[in-house]
Design an enzyme around this catalytic site. Structure first.
Site, mmCIF file in Angstrom:
data_model
loop_
_atom_site.group_PDB
_atom_site.id
_atom_site.type_symbol
_atom_site.label_atom_id
_atom_site.label_comp_id
_atom_site.label_asym_id
_atom_site.label_seq_id
_atom_site.Cartn_x
_atom_site.Cartn_y
_atom_site.Cartn_z
ATOM 1 C CG ASN A 14 -1.720 1.265 1.358
ATOM 2 O OD1 ASN A 14 -1.695 2.095 0.461
ATOM 3 N ND2 ASN A 14 -2.474 1.393 2.433
ATOM 4 C CG ASN A 35 -11.653 -2.018 -0.371
ATOM 5 O OD1 ASN A 35 -11.139 -2.553 0.618
ATOM 6 N ND2 ASN A 35 -12.596 -1.116 -0.283
ATOM 7 C CG ASP A 88 -3.637 -2.022 12.470
ATOM 8 O OD1 ASP A 88 -3.582 -1.086 13.297
ATOM 9 O OD2 ASP A 88 -2.846 -2.979 12.504
HETATM 10 N N1 LIG Z 1 -3.281 2.506 -3.520
HETATM 11 C C1 LIG Z 1 -4.159 2.929 -2.576
HETATM 12 N N2 LIG Z 1 -4.730 4.138 -2.670
HETATM 13 C C2 LIG Z 1 -5.591 4.561 -1.719
HETATM 14 N N3 LIG Z 1 -5.943 3.846 -0.620
HETATM 15 C C3 LIG Z 1 -5.374 2.635 -0.493
HETATM 16 C C4 LIG Z 1 -4.473 2.110 -1.445
HETATM 17 N N4 LIG Z 1 -4.099 0.865 -1.049
HETATM 18 C C5 LIG Z 1 -4.747 0.615 0.117
HETATM 19 N N5 LIG Z 1 -5.496 1.692 0.459
HETATM 20 C C6 LIG Z 1 -6.338 1.861 1.672
HETATM 21 O O1 LIG Z 1 -5.601 2.680 2.594
HETATM 22 C C7 LIG Z 1 -6.173 2.480 3.882
HETATM 23 C C8 LIG Z 1 -5.147 2.705 4.960
HETATM 24 O O2 LIG Z 1 -4.100 1.824 4.729
HETATM 25 P P1 LIG Z 1 -3.213 1.286 5.967
HETATM 26 O O3 LIG Z 1 -4.082 0.674 6.998
HETATM 27 O O4 LIG Z 1 -2.143 0.467 5.366
HETATM 28 O O5 LIG Z 1 -2.544 2.601 6.546
HETATM 29 P P2 LIG Z 1 -2.926 3.408 7.863
HETATM 30 O O6 LIG Z 1 -4.409 3.590 7.943
HETATM 31 O O7 LIG Z 1 -2.066 4.602 7.878
HETATM 32 O O8 LIG Z 1 -2.430 2.419 9.006
HETATM 33 P P3 LIG Z 1 -3.242 1.912 10.337
HETATM 34 O O9 LIG Z 1 -4.500 1.271 9.811
HETATM 35 O O10 LIG Z 1 -2.289 0.926 10.944
HETATM 36 O O11 LIG Z 1 -3.503 3.107 11.183
HETATM 37 C C9 LIG Z 1 -6.671 1.044 3.870
HETATM 38 O O12 LIG Z 1 -8.021 1.062 4.287
HETATM 39 C C10 LIG Z 1 -6.579 0.582 2.426
HETATM 40 O O13 LIG Z 1 -7.788 -0.033 1.995
HETATM 41 C C1 LIG Z 2 -4.208 12.672 26.186
HETATM 42 C C2 LIG Z 2 -3.455 11.356 26.192
HETATM 43 C C3 LIG Z 2 -4.315 10.284 25.573
HETATM 44 C C4 LIG Z 2 -3.505 9.029 25.323
HETATM 45 C C5 LIG Z 2 -4.429 7.971 24.765
HETATM 46 C C6 LIG Z 2 -3.645 6.850 24.171
HETATM 47 C C7 LIG Z 2 -4.589 5.743 23.754
HETATM 48 C C8 LIG Z 2 -4.052 5.066 22.536
HETATM 49 C C9 LIG Z 2 -4.827 3.826 22.272
HETATM 50 C C10 LIG Z 2 -4.574 3.379 20.852
HETATM 51 C C11 LIG Z 2 -5.474 2.215 20.559
HETATM 52 C C12 LIG Z 2 -5.389 1.838 19.132
HETATM 53 C C13 LIG Z 2 -6.369 0.739 18.841
HETATM 54 C C14 LIG Z 2 -6.143 0.317 17.429
HETATM 55 C C15 LIG Z 2 -7.062 0.485 16.513
HETATM 56 C C16 LIG Z 2 -6.774 0.100 15.105
HETATM 57 O O1 LIG Z 2 -7.561 -0.997 14.682
HETATM 58 C C17 LIG Z 2 -7.045 1.303 14.203
HETATM 59 C C18 LIG Z 2 -6.489 1.021 12.872
HETATM 60 O O2 LIG Z 2 -5.120 0.915 12.961
HETATM 61 N N1 LIG Z 2 -6.372 2.467 14.754
HETATM 62 C C19 LIG Z 2 -7.066 3.439 15.287
HETATM 63 C C20 LIG Z 2 -6.266 4.575 15.835
HETATM 64 O O3 LIG Z 2 -8.280 3.446 15.318
#
Ligand SMILES: Nc1ncnc2c1ncn2[C@@H]1O[C@H](COP(=O)(O)OP(=O)(O)OP(=O)(O)O)[C@@H](O)[C@H]1O
Ligand SMILES: CCCCCCCCCCCCC/C=C/[C@@H](O)[C@H](CO)NC(C)=O
Ligand SMILES: [Ca+2]
Length: 530
Positions: A141, A177, A200
């Site tokens: 990605n 997707n 994620d």
């Molecule tokens: N080429 C692309 N262009 C735009 N969106 C994409 C592309 N490839 C994947 N995606 C979408 O980008 C979204 C975010 O990707 P990814 O989860 O890898 O990064 P992130 O959101 O920064 O990380 P995290 O989910 O760990 O916070 C995914 O929902 C995915 O479906």
């Molecule tokens: C003012 C201080 C506040 C500190 C709060 C810290 C809490 C952090 C908890 C992070 C939990 C992340 C759970 C993960 C969720 C993922 O599925 C999703 C996609 O990567 N990420 C988020 C951020 O929704």
């Protein structure tokens, strides 16, 4: 000089050189170890034991004949001998905090035949590691995290895969997707695993593509909440290149691309709980990390317009969401996971080869056999809680991540067939802040009167207004019930802080607010093939 073969199990033991120093090198197939120790000049008391290195054969990444540069050959050391022969061993070096690096050592042999013996013996040992992948499908990605997925893969991962003799078909995604859709068409038989380079959300895409493909091929309707889904045999790996990377972090203990790549090469494997989410008889999503309503749902929704901020978008949105201090009314119903041997507050975090997961899974299978397929709709008691909530979070794993090294539920297990349901009731800003900050400290984030946590098999949520929309109440006259929410929102004296939040499902926003979640053990994930 022939290598010295010692009695069965046939050890291989030779004196070889590393950087012009003599070492006694031993391959012990019986104990599956390769070790080498420096030979010091004999002292009066015989060989003094110098520092030695021992590597399990399961942690050898690759063995190959060494490239010998002319400079070294012409050195005095070798001039009086025939052409030197050498082989290089790459192996896992464990660093601090679960970080792995690839160590490399070149052994010099005085004779070609000895070198061949060692290469043959070590490669035979590697070929016995049959669970290691040989052919992978890699989705990158370019859009996630700091938008460095391509560079991360090309600079840090591809060279390791190549050294380990892994062939990789690489797809750089062109839209959201793309990977999920592609998985419905590719020939999965060709691959030992699917690797996603991203966060994620990217893992979730590949998960949905694989599980969806397998259910489609098995003619299973995933819209049926009680359907027993077909298990997926092919494994998924993550090379972390996202913003939160909690699935990788919660399984590996770190979100480091090289560490993950090395685990992939070794073929490490970890089963993973997957939850399905439905609205009535409509399948919505699968979840492996967080299904969050209220705070985390609002944080995600608020962050989507600031993707240009990269990972910082969550911090910015988190701060803004905290200031709004919204709470949401609704009804949560759940069935406890009676088979589990752990609890969300037992301070027993999930670890590789976890006993709690193993024992809980065993007990779950026994229960499912007893109840046949009624298990999904067993009449065990439902617990129902109505209230006003800051956050409703269901986590299938700890959700540990760089922001919160313990995670949302530190003792949640990766493969115990349950999820931890965390209810944070309406409270003051100060108390909510104290609760949030404990996610970043060692203190117990559940130790508040407004926080409850349950280990559940499934749960349902109905937001207050949705309830009124659904009930046959006549006290609002002919007004169409579905506009009730709108009236509530528009009316200045309405006490609801905000009508509805949205669900954050592994980093993607769900359209529905009234949902049912149940735990499905469908996915084997290459543990740390992440
Ligand atoms: N080429 C692309 N262009 C735009 N969106 C994409 C592309 N490839 C994947 N995606 C979408 O980008 C979204 C975010 O990707 P990814 O989860 O890898 O990064 P992130 O959101 O920064 O990380 P995290 O989910 O760990 O916070 C995914 O929902 C995915 O479906
Ligand atoms: C003012 C201080 C506040 C500190 C709060 C810290 C809490 C952090 C908890 C992070 C939990 C992340 C759970 C993960 C969720 C993922 O599925 C999703 C996609 O990567 N990420 C988020 C951020 O929704
Ligand atoms: Ca679990």
């Amino acid at each position: 000089m022939q290598p010295e073969y010692l009695p069965f199990p046939a050890l291989l033991c030779s004196v070889l050189s590393i950087s012009r120093q003599h070492y006694e090198v031993t391959l012990d197939p019986g104990r599956a170890l390769l070790s080498w120790r420096k030979l010091r000049p004999r002292s009066v008391k015989g060989r003094t034991r110098a520092g030695s290195v021992t590597v399990p054969l399961t942690e050898i990444v690759s063995v190959e004949e060494a490239e010998i540069d002319g400079k070294y050959c012409n050195s005095m050391k070798w001039q009086h001998m025939c052409k030197p022969h050498a082989f290089t061993v790459r192996y896992i070096k464990r660093m601090k905090k679960h970080r792995w690096r690839c160590g490399e050592v070149t052994f010099w042999c005085s004779e070609e035949q000895m070198c061949c013996h060692w290469l043959q013996a070590l490669n035979d040992a590697l070929n016995q590691q049959t669970h290691r992948p040989k052919h992978l499908l890699v989705y990158i990605n370019p859009y996630g995290g700091c938008k460095k997925g391509k560079q991360i893969y090309e600079k840090k991962v591809a060279p390791l895969f190549s050294a380990a003799g892994i062939a990789a078909d690489v797809v750089v995604t062109e839209y959201a997707n793309h990977a999920r859709d592609n998985l419905y068409d590719v020939n999965l038989e060709k691959y030992d695993g699917i690797v996603c380079v991203g966060g994620d959300g990217m893992f979730s895409e590949v998960l949905h593509g694989l599980i969806g493909r397998v259910q489609k091929d098995s003619h299973i309707d995933h819209n049926n909440p009680s359907a027993c889904l077909s298990r997926c045999s092919i494994r998924i790996g993550i090379v972390p290149a996202g913003s939160t990377d909690c699935v990788c972090y919660a399984t590996v203990g770190i979100n480091d691309p090289v560490t993950s790549a090395l685990h992939i090469i070794l073929g490490d494997c970890q089963p993973l709980d997957v939850c399905s989410i439905h609205h009535k008889k409509n399948f919505l999503k699968y979840s492996v990390s967080l299904l969050g309503y209220g705070f985390y749902g609002d944080v995600l929704k608020g962050s989507e317009n600031n993707r240009w901020l990269g990972p910082a978008r969550y911090d910015f949105s988190g701060f803004k969401t905290f200031l709004t201090h919204h709470w949401y009314e609704g009804t949560v119903s759940f069935q406890p996971a009676k088979w589990v041997i752990g609890s969300p507050r037992d301070n027993k975090p999930c670890t590789s080869g976890c006993h709690v997961c193993r024992q809980s899974s065993k007990q779950l299978q026994e229960l499912q056999k007893e109840q046949n397929c009624r298990f999904e709709h067993s009449e065990e008691e439902w617990t129902t809680i109505k209230g006003k909530f800051m956050a409703i979070n269901a986590v299938s794993l700890s959700c540990a991540c760089p922001r919160s090294p313990k995670g949302l539920s530190p003792a949640a297990h990766l493969a115990d067939g349950s999820a931890d349901l965390i209810l944070v009731r309406k409270c003051s800003r100060l108390n909510f802040l104290r609760h949030l900050i404990r996610h970043t400290s060692k203190k117990d984030q559940f130790e508040f009167p407004f926080v409850e946590v349950y280990r559940v098999k499934n749960f349902q949520f109905t937001p207050k207004h949705f309830e009124e929309y659904d009930t046959e109440s006549t006290d609002i006259g002919n007004v169409s019930k579905k506009n009730f929410a709108q009236i509530c929102t528009d009316h200045p004296s309405c006490v609801c802080s905000h009508v509805n939040s949205s669900w954050n499902c592994d980093g993607e926003t769900l359209d529905q607010t009234a949902i049912e979640m149940s735990d499905k053990k469908v996915k084997r994930r290459l543990l740390l093939m992440t």
